[in-house]
Design a protein around this motif. Structure first.
Motif, PDB file in Angstrom:
ATOM      1  N   ASP A 137     -17.685 -17.348 -29.158  1.00  0.00           N
ATOM      2  CA  ASP A 137     -18.893 -17.849 -28.493  1.00  0.00           C
ATOM      3  C   ASP A 137     -18.500 -18.300 -27.093  1.00  0.00           C
ATOM      4  N   ILE A 138     -19.355 -18.013 -26.112  1.00  0.00           N
ATOM      5  CA  ILE A 138     -19.085 -18.416 -24.730  1.00  0.00           C
ATOM      6  C   ILE A 138     -20.364 -18.982 -24.108  1.00  0.00           C
ATOM      7  N   LEU A 169     -13.680 -15.397 -17.450  1.00  0.00           N
ATOM      8  CA  LEU A 169     -13.507 -13.945 -17.372  1.00  0.00           C
ATOM      9  C   LEU A 169     -12.058 -13.555 -17.637  1.00  0.00           C
ATOM     10  N   ASP A 170     -11.128 -14.382 -17.157  1.00  0.00           N
ATOM     11  CA  ASP A 170      -9.706 -14.107 -17.360  1.00  0.00           C
ATOM     12  C   ASP A 170      -9.342 -14.128 -18.837  1.00  0.00           C
ATOM     13  N   VAL A 171      -9.877 -15.103 -19.576  1.00  0.00           N
ATOM     14  CA  VAL A 171      -9.615 -15.179 -21.019  1.00  0.00           C
ATOM     15  C   VAL A 171     -10.200 -13.960 -21.727  1.00  0.00           C
ATOM     16  N   VAL A 172     -11.413 -13.574 -21.365  1.00  0.00           N
ATOM     17  CA  VAL A 172     -12.051 -12.400 -21.982  1.00  0.00           C
ATOM     18  C   VAL A 172     -11.201 -11.157 -21.747  1.00  0.00           C
ATOM     19  N   GLN A 173     -10.664 -11.007 -20.530  1.00  0.00           N
ATOM     20  CA  GLN A 173      -9.833  -9.844 -20.218  1.00  0.00           C
ATOM     21  C   GLN A 173      -8.513  -9.870 -20.972  1.00  0.00           C
ATOM     22  N   LYS A 174      -7.936 -11.063 -21.127  1.00  0.00           N
ATOM     23  CA  LYS A 174      -6.631 -11.168 -21.809  1.00  0.00           C
ATOM     24  C   LYS A 174      -6.763 -11.029 -23.329  1.00  0.00           C
ATOM     25  N   PHE A 176     -20.635 -13.709 -28.623  1.00  0.00           N
ATOM     26  CA  PHE A 176     -21.984 -14.251 -28.507  1.00  0.00           C
ATOM     27  C   PHE A 176     -22.010 -15.085 -27.232  1.00  0.00           C
ATOM     28  N   THR A 177     -22.766 -14.626 -26.259  1.00  0.00           N
ATOM     29  CA  THR A 177     -22.794 -15.289 -24.955  1.00  0.00           C
ATOM     30  C   THR A 177     -24.113 -16.036 -24.789  1.00  0.00           C
ATOM     31  N   PHE A 178     -24.019 -17.264 -24.303  1.00  0.00           N
ATOM     32  CA  PHE A 178     -25.191 -18.121 -24.196  1.00  0.00           C
ATOM     33  C   PHE A 178     -25.274 -18.750 -22.815  1.00  0.00           C
ATOM     34  N   ILE A 179     -26.476 -18.846 -22.308  1.00  0.00           N
ATOM     35  CA  ILE A 179     -26.720 -19.674 -21.120  1.00  0.00           C
ATOM     36  C   ILE A 179     -26.848 -21.109 -21.600  1.00  0.00           C
ATOM     37  N   LEU A 227     -20.517 -11.641 -17.048  1.00  0.00           N
ATOM     38  CA  LEU A 227     -19.803 -11.844 -18.308  1.00  0.00           C
ATOM     39  C   LEU A 227     -20.228 -10.809 -19.340  1.00  0.00           C
ATOM     40  N   LEU A 228     -21.529 -10.613 -19.479  1.00  0.00           N
ATOM     41  CA  LEU A 228     -22.048  -9.679 -20.474  1.00  0.00           C
ATOM     42  C   LEU A 228     -21.548  -8.261 -20.216  1.00  0.00           C
ATOM     43  N   ASN A 229     -21.500  -7.860 -18.964  1.00  0.00           N
ATOM     44  CA  ASN A 229     -21.005  -6.520 -18.629  1.00  0.00           C
ATOM     45  C   ASN A 229     -19.551  -6.357 -19.042  1.00  0.00           C
TER      46      ASN A 229
END
Length: 468
Positions: free
Chosen positions: A332-333, A349-354, A361-364, A392-394
Motif C-alpha cells: 500500500d502506498i 518512487l525509488d523504493v518501488v523501482q528497487k 494499492f495506491t491511495f491519495i 506513481l501509478l504509471n
C-alpha cells in the motif's frame, strides 16, 4: 434467565427472533428477506458472514435487492468518501422505506464507532431502526429482538471491549476458501489511520479456537484459509500464554485438508526472521506477502508513526527474496501525506523501482478527522497530489506488467475460484503468488487446484490452458 456463555445467550435470542419472524411470515404469506451490504476490508466481509449466518438462523431469506424487509449496511470509515457513500445510499433507502414503513434498516461496523457520525444519523436519518458498532457485533440477534419487540429504534455502541465470542453462526461466500479471524483491533496508531479508534486495541483469539475453526472448515471442504488481522505479525502477544504468529502458522499447516494458507495484513516493523523462515520452509503457505510501506521517505514514515525506515524496509525485502526467491510482494502506498516534498516522493518512487512490487494499492491521502495527521500543517494541494499519483501509478503498472511475464510459458498450480463473467466457457483462478489466471473450463472445476500452463501474460493476469 442465566446463560453459561455469550454464544448460548445469543442462540436464545436467535430462537426468539425466529418465532417473531415466523409469525410475520404467516401474516404476510411469504418468506421475509434480508440484504446485507458490506463496505471495506476483509475483516468487514468476515463480520458480514456472521451477520448473514445469524439472519439465516432467524429465518430470513438472503437477497441482494435493497427492497428487502431488512437491510443492513456493514460500514467502513477508513476514508472520508466511504462515509459519503453510505449517506448517499441511505438517501436511496429512505425512499424505499416511505413505501414500506415495516422495513427495518440497520447500520453497523467501523463508521458507527465515530460519535459525530452517529449524531448525524440521529439528526438527519431518523428512519434508521438499528445502530451498533464493531465491538458488540455478536449482539446482533439480541439487538434485533429488541427492535422487533419494541418497534422503536435500538442503538448500542461500545467504546471498547476485550471480549471475543466464539461459536456464532456464519455463512461463507465460497465453499472452498474462507477467512479466519485470528485477532481484532490494532495497537499501532499510525497518524493517518482511524482503525485503532474504531476497532479498538489488539486482542488475539486463543490458538485452540483458531485451530478448531480451521479443522471444521477443512472438514467442510475448505482448501484455502486466509488468516485475518489488522496486524497479524503481532498475533499472540496479548494472550495469557503468548505464541508467535509463525508458531500459529505451523499449527494451521498441520491441519489435514488445508492446502493453501494466506494471511493479511503484515506490518513491516513486526515481520520477524522466524516468520520469514516459516514461510520459506512451508509447503502450504502461499508465496505472497502484502507488506504495506505507505511511503519511501524515512522522514514521512516517522510522521506517519510507522516505526521503520526506508532502509529497514529494503532490508526486509532483501531477506524475503533471499529466503523465498519467487515470492510475490504487494504493498500500500499513500501519496500526498501532509508535508510530502518532491524529494520525499522521489524516495517512494525509488523504493518501488528497487523492490519491484507485483502490484500496489495506491491511495491519495484522505484527511480523517480524529487522527493526528488531520491536524498537521502543510496539507498538499490537490493538483500536486494528482500529478504525483499519476507518476506513481504509471511506474507501478509498468513494473506489474514486467513482473507478470516472468511466469509466462510455465505450468503452475491454480485454485479455481469462479466462472469468468466476461470470457465464455472460461474460469478464473489464482496462483500462489496471488496473480489471476483465466483458462477454459466449467463450474465443476471451482474449488479445485489445477495444473495450468500459463500461455500468455496479459499485463496483470494470464491466459492459460489446463494441463491433463
Amino acid at each position: 434467565m442465566e446463560f453459561t456463555s455469550e454464544s448460548e445467550k445469543q442462540q436464545y435470542y436467535i430462537e426468539q427472533c425466529r418465532a417473531l419472524i415466523l409469525a410475520k411470515e404467516q401474516q404476510y404469506g411469504r418468506k421475509l428477506t434480508a440484504c446485507v451490504v458490506t463496505f471495506g476490508c476483509q475483516m468487514n466481509f468476515k463480520d458480514s458472514e456472521k451477520l448473514i449466518g445469524i439472519l439465516n438462523e432467524i429465518g430470513y431469506e438472503q437477497t441482494e435487492d435493497e427492497h428487502a424487509d431488512l437491510v443492513l449496511y456493514n460500514t467502513c470509515t477508513v476514508r472520508e468518501n466511504a462515509n459519503l457513500k453510505i449517506y448517499g445510499r441511505l438517501g436511496y433507502l429512505s425512499k424505499i422505506k416511505e413505501k414500506n414503513p415495516a422495513m427495518i434498516i440497520g447500520l453497523c461496523g467501523c463508521m458507527m464507532q465515530e460519535a459525530h457520525v452517529v449524531d448525524k444519523l440521529n439528526k438527519s436519518y431518523k428512519f434508521i431502526d438499528l445502530i451498533f458498532g464493531t465491538h458488540n457485533i455478536f449482539l446482533f440477534a439480541q439487538l434485533l429482538y429488541e427492535r422487533l419487540m419494541s418497534g422503536h429504534k435500538v442503538e448500542s455502541i461500545w467504546e471498547e471491549t476485550s471480549e471475543i465470542v466464539e461459536e456464532l453462526p456464519s455463512v461463507r461466500k465460497y465453499h472452498f476458501k474462507s477467512g479466519v479471524n485470528i485477532m481484532y483491533g490494532c495497537n499501532n496508531f499510525c497518524s493517518y489511520c482511524i482503525v485503532p479508534y474504531v476497532r479498538g486495541r489488539e486482542r488475539s483469539r486463543n490458538p485452540e479456537d483458531i485451530i478448531r475453526e480451521v479443522e471444521a472448515l477443512a472438514a467442510d471442504g475448505v482448501v484455502e484459509v486466509m488468516l485475518l488481522g489488522q496486524n497479524v505479525n503481532s498475533y499472540g502477544k496479548t494472550l495469557e500464554h503468548p505464541i508467535s504468529f509463525a508458531r500459529l502458522l505451523k499449527r494451521v499447516e498441520e491441519v489435514d485438508g488445508i492446502e493453501r494458507i494466506r494471511f493479511m495484513t503484515s506490518h513491516p516493523k513486526d515481520l520477524s526472521d522466524e516468520l520469514i523462515a516459516t514461510m520459506a520452509e512451508s509447503k502450504k503457505i502461499c508465496k505472497h506477502l502484502h507488506l504495506p510501506i505507505q511511503s519511501g521517505s524515512t522522514s514521512l514514515l516517522k510522521k506517519m508513526n510507522r516505526k521503520y525506515t526506508k532502509e529497514d524496509y529494503l532490508l526486509l525485502v532483501e531477506k524475503l527474496r533471499s529466503a523465498i526467491p519467487d515470492i510475490g510482494l504487494t504493498t500500500d502506498i499513500i501519496v500526498g501525506f501532509p508535508g510530502e516534498t518532491e524529494e520525499d516522493f522521489q524516495d517512494t518512487l525509488d523504493v518501488v523501482q528497487k523492490v519491484r512490487f507485483d502490484s500496489a494499492f495506491t491511495f491519495i491521502y484522505s484527511k480523517r478527522s480524529g487522527t493526528p495527521a488531520a491536524e498537521m500543517e502543510n496539507q498538499i494541494g490537490e493538483d500536486v497530489v494528482k500529478e504525483r499519483f499519476s507518476r506513481l501509478l504509471n511506474l507501478v503498472n509498468q513494473i506489474s506488467k514486467e513482473k507478470t511475464t516472468l511466469l509466462e510459458k510455465t505450468t503452475q498450480p491454480v485454485l479455481v475460484e469462479e466462472v469468468n463473467a466476461k470470457l465464455e466457457h472460461y474460469v478464473t483462478g489464482r496462483l500462489s503468488n496471488n496473480c489471476l489466471v483465466h483458462f477454459p473450463g466449467d463450474k465443476e472445476l471451482i474449488g479445485r487446484i489445477i495444473q495450468v500452463s500459463l500461455k500468455e501474460a496479459k499485463g496483470f493476469y494470464y491466459i492459460g490452458e489446463q494441463v491433463n
